[in-house]
Every structure is written in structure tokens, then in C-alpha cells.
Design a protein around this motif. Structure first.
Motif, PDB file in Angstrom:
ATOM      1  N   ASP A  16       0.848  -1.188   0.000  1.00 28.34           N
ATOM      2  CA  ASP A  16       0.000   0.000   0.000  1.00 28.34           C
ATOM      3  C   ASP A  16       0.886   1.240   0.000  1.00 28.34           C
ATOM      4  N   VAL A  17       0.706   2.090  -1.014  1.00 27.59           N
ATOM      5  CA  VAL A  17       1.590   3.241  -1.204  1.00 27.59           C
ATOM      6  C   VAL A  17       0.762   4.516  -1.292  1.00 27.59           C
ATOM      7  N   GLU A  18       1.173   5.544  -0.543  1.00 25.93           N
ATOM      8  CA  GLU A  18       0.547   6.857  -0.577  1.00 25.93           C
ATOM      9  C   GLU A  18       1.618   7.881  -0.958  1.00 25.93           C
ATOM     10  N   LEU A  19       1.430   8.521  -2.115  1.00 28.97           N
ATOM     11  CA  LEU A  19       2.397   9.505  -2.600  1.00 28.97           C
ATOM     12  C   LEU A  19       1.785  10.898  -2.578  1.00 28.97           C
ATOM     13  N   GLY A  20       2.540  11.857  -2.098  1.00 28.75           N
ATOM     14  CA  GLY A  20       2.098  13.239  -2.151  1.00 28.75           C
ATOM     15  C   GLY A  20       2.298  13.809  -3.543  1.00 28.75           C
ATOM     16  N   ASP A  21       1.804  15.020  -3.753  1.00 30.75           N
ATOM     17  CA  ASP A  21       2.002  15.691  -5.036  1.00 30.75           C
ATOM     18  C   ASP A  21       3.496  15.834  -5.314  1.00 30.75           C
ATOM     19  N   ASP A  22       3.881  15.568  -6.558  1.00 31.52           N
ATOM     20  CA  ASP A  22       5.270  15.681  -7.005  1.00 31.52           C
ATOM     21  C   ASP A  22       6.210  14.662  -6.351  1.00 31.52           C
ATOM     22  N   ALA A  23       5.666  13.730  -5.603  1.00 32.74           N
ATOM     23  CA  ALA A  23       6.499  12.657  -5.042  1.00 32.74           C
ATOM     24  C   ALA A  23       6.786  11.615  -6.125  1.00 32.74           C
ATOM     25  N   GLU A  24       7.908  10.920  -5.999  1.00 31.50           N
ATOM     26  CA  GLU A  24       8.294   9.883  -6.944  1.00 31.50           C
ATOM     27  C   GLU A  24       8.523   8.567  -6.207  1.00 31.50           C
ATOM     28  N   ALA A  25       8.305   7.467  -6.923  1.00 32.75           N
ATOM     29  CA  ALA A  25       8.493   6.155  -6.317  1.00 32.75           C
ATOM     30  C   ALA A  25       8.939   5.149  -7.366  1.00 32.75           C
ATOM     31  N   LEU A  26       9.885   4.303  -6.987  1.00 34.87           N
ATOM     32  CA  LEU A  26      10.296   3.147  -7.772  1.00 34.87           C
ATOM     33  C   LEU A  26      10.036   1.926  -6.913  1.00 34.87           C
ATOM     34  N   MET A  27       9.228   0.989  -7.426  1.00 34.27           N
ATOM     35  CA  MET A  27       8.823  -0.179  -6.636  1.00 34.27           C
ATOM     36  C   MET A  27       9.082  -1.460  -7.414  1.00 34.27           C
ATOM     37  N   LEU A  28       9.610  -2.454  -6.719  1.00 38.29           N
ATOM     38  CA  LEU A  28       9.942  -3.733  -7.336  1.00 38.29           C
ATOM     39  C   LEU A  28       9.525  -4.870  -6.416  1.00 38.29           C
TER      40      LEU A  28
ATOM     41  N   LEU B  45       7.440   2.483 -11.851  1.00 35.71           N
ATOM     42  CA  LEU B  45       8.059   3.784 -11.613  1.00 35.71           C
ATOM     43  C   LEU B  45       6.994   4.866 -11.758  1.00 35.71           C
ATOM     44  N   VAL B  46       6.825   5.687 -10.716  1.00 41.22           N
ATOM     45  CA  VAL B  46       5.931   6.839 -10.767  1.00 41.22           C
ATOM     46  C   VAL B  46       6.805   8.079 -10.742  1.00 41.22           C
ATOM     47  N   SER B  47       6.855   8.776 -11.878  1.00 41.02           N
ATOM     48  CA  SER B  47       7.746   9.922 -12.010  1.00 41.02           C
ATOM     49  C   SER B  47       7.390  10.704 -13.265  1.00 41.02           C
TER      50      SER B  47
END
Length: 280
Positions: A126-138, A202-204
Motif C-alpha cells: 500500500d503506497v501513498e504519494l504526495g504531489d510531485d512525489a516519486e516512487a520506484l517499486m519492485l 516507476l511513478v515519475s
């Protein structure tokens, strides 16, 4: 018969930006879940997750929570591959919660999960990203180890992802196998017999620019190209003011999978590169 004592562990890490770099702010550890942080000279903060039980089986519970503050950056990996052994009863469960404040970045890069024959395992991310946040998940999973003469024939496996940014759901998936895992993996709509699989997200805002390079590594020629056996696929979508790149990989064994995961992570993780504990 009395109930067997089972493994239970939970750990939480909170980090934020201070004096120009990401620093640990709070750390909680309980049971078999431990977190260690190698010394680094700059960002990102690096953390290594350890399950001191040495593996999981039916009834075991592990929980990890990572929170990254505004403008901070963290890279998370595991000490070794997580092993899920045969379950006599119940199932092993791992829950992961990632929270990234606006402008922050997280790289969730655990080593592979090895699922043994007749194991029962459920994992939630479960992932919560703020505005302009980036995430790489594997998340990478091996259904048996050919080099050890092991193969996962029967069992239960469930992988559930939910990713939100700015409160909006931007990615959701549920991957289930069982009880006939080996038979399901043989299907062309599954892996065509491949025993090693991985999902990379990847969220970016820069994700689209990397799509062609990702397809080259994964083995996906794109629309109209020839299908490459044991390869995978990669796609990109615009999501809000950002973008998401999703890649799937499959291979005959863990070594062949990692040969492509290593350059893929190095590409997508930018200057942070590959976690120090990863090796071929």
C-alpha cells in the motif's frame, strides 16, 4: 495439540530532510523485524530490512512501514532473499506501507521472494504519494530454484498492490496463483513455463522518457515487433501531473531474471543506482 508459536515482526522507519540531506527521525522495531542503515555520504538514506527468523511459513506475520518526508529520499532493500517455506496450516503474510510526502522519493527494492512447494503466502503493498512525489517499486518472485532441483508445484500465492497519489488511485493489481501453481505457470497467458517473475513500477514525471530503454532491457520490442521468449513487457501512462511506467519480466530461473533486473534498476533509480547488497 497446542498452537505452534509463530513469527511476528513489525518495523517502522521515518526519515526527513534536515541540514540539506535525508536523516533518520524515528525508528521502531518489534519481534523478528529489524532495520539497519549503512553509512552513506549523501542522499538517498539507505535502509536494509532483516527478518531474523530466516524465512516464513504458515501463520507468520511481517509488517514494514516506511515514511519519507517532504523533499527527502530513501532507498530500501532486504538483507537477502525472503524464503517462504511449506505451510502446515494458515498462510504467511507480509504487509508493506510506504508514505512519501510532496517532493519526496522512495525506491522500494527488496531482493527476490522464493516460494517453496506447498507454501501459502500473501503480500500487500500500500503506497501513498504526495504531489510531485516519486516512487520506484519492485517485487520479484521465484517459484522454485532450478539450480537446487526445487520446483513449486502446489501452493497459494497472492500479491496485492494499491498505489495512490494525491489521494487518487493510480495503480491497482491482484496477482493470484494456486493451488496448481506449476500448471498455471505453463500457460502462455501466464509465463509460458518461466519460474521467475518480477513487477517494476516507476511513478515519475520522467518515466515516459525511459520507456524505450526499459523495453530494450526487458525484452519487449513494442508494438509490431517480434515476441521474445522469456522476456516481458513495458508500458507508460499519464497519471495526473506525473506518469507511471510499468514493466513485467519473466525468466527461466532467478539468475536469468536478475541479469535483467540489475541494469533495469540501475537505469530507473538514477544516481542512487543499485543497492549495495545486490549482486549476481
Amino acid at each position: 495439540m497446542p498452537a505452534a508459536q509463530r513469527v511476528a515482526g513489525r518495523a517502522r522507519l521515518f526519515c526527513g530532510k534536515s541540514d540539506g540531506r535525508t536523516r533518520l527521525q524515528r525508528l521502531y522495531q518489534d519481534g523478528s523485524a529489524k532495520i539497519r542503515m549503512p553509512a552513506v555520504e549523501g542522499d538517498p538514506l539507505e535502509a536494509v530490512l532483516i527478518n531474523t527468523a530466516g524465512g516464513m511459513t504458515g501463520g507468520d506475520r511481517l509488517g514494514w512501514t516506511i515514511e519519507v518526508g517532504a523533499g527527502a529520499s530513501a532507498s530500501i532493500t532486504t538483507q537477502a532473499c525472503e524464503k517462504v517455506y511449506r505451510a502446515a496450516a494458515d498462510r504467511a503474510e507480509t504487509s508493506v506501507g510506504l508514505r512519501v510526502a510532496p517532493g519526496g522519493r522512495i525506491a522500494w527494492l527488496p531482493q527476490e521472494t522464493i516460494v517453496f512447494d506447498r507454501a501459502a503466502f500473501a503480500r500487500t503493498l500500500d503506497v501513498e504519494l504526495g504531489d510531485d512525489a516519486e516512487a520506484l517499486m519492485l517485487e520479484a518472485t521465484l517459484f522454485g530454484r532450478l539450480a537446487m532441483g526445487e520446483r513449486t508445484v502446489q501452493g497459494s500465492f497472492h500479491d496485492r498492490w494499491r498505489v495512490r497519489q494525491g489521494g487518487a488511485l493510480i495503480h491497482a493489481e491482484d496477482f493470484r496463483l494456486g493451488p496448481d501453481i506449476a500448471a498455471t505457470l505453463q500457460r502462455r497467458a501466464a509465463t509460458g513455463g518461466a519460474l521467475a517473475v518480477a513487477t517494476v513500477l516507476l511513478v515519475s514525471p520522467q518515466a515516459e522518457d525511459l520507456l524505450d530503454k526499459v523495453r530494450t532491457i526487458v525484452g519487449d520490442p513494442g508494438i509490431g515487433g517480434p515476441v521474445i521468449s522469456g522476456g516481458g513487457g513495458a508500458s507508460f501512462w499519464n497519471v495526473g501531473r506525473s506518469g507511471k511506467l510499468l514493466a513485467r519480466l519473466c525468466a527461466g530461473d532467478g539468475y536469468q531474471l536478475r541479469k535483467r533486473l540489475v541494469p533495469l534498476v540501475e537505469l530507473l533509480n538514477g544516481r542512487a543506482g543499485l543497492p549495495k547488497l545486490w549482486s549476481l
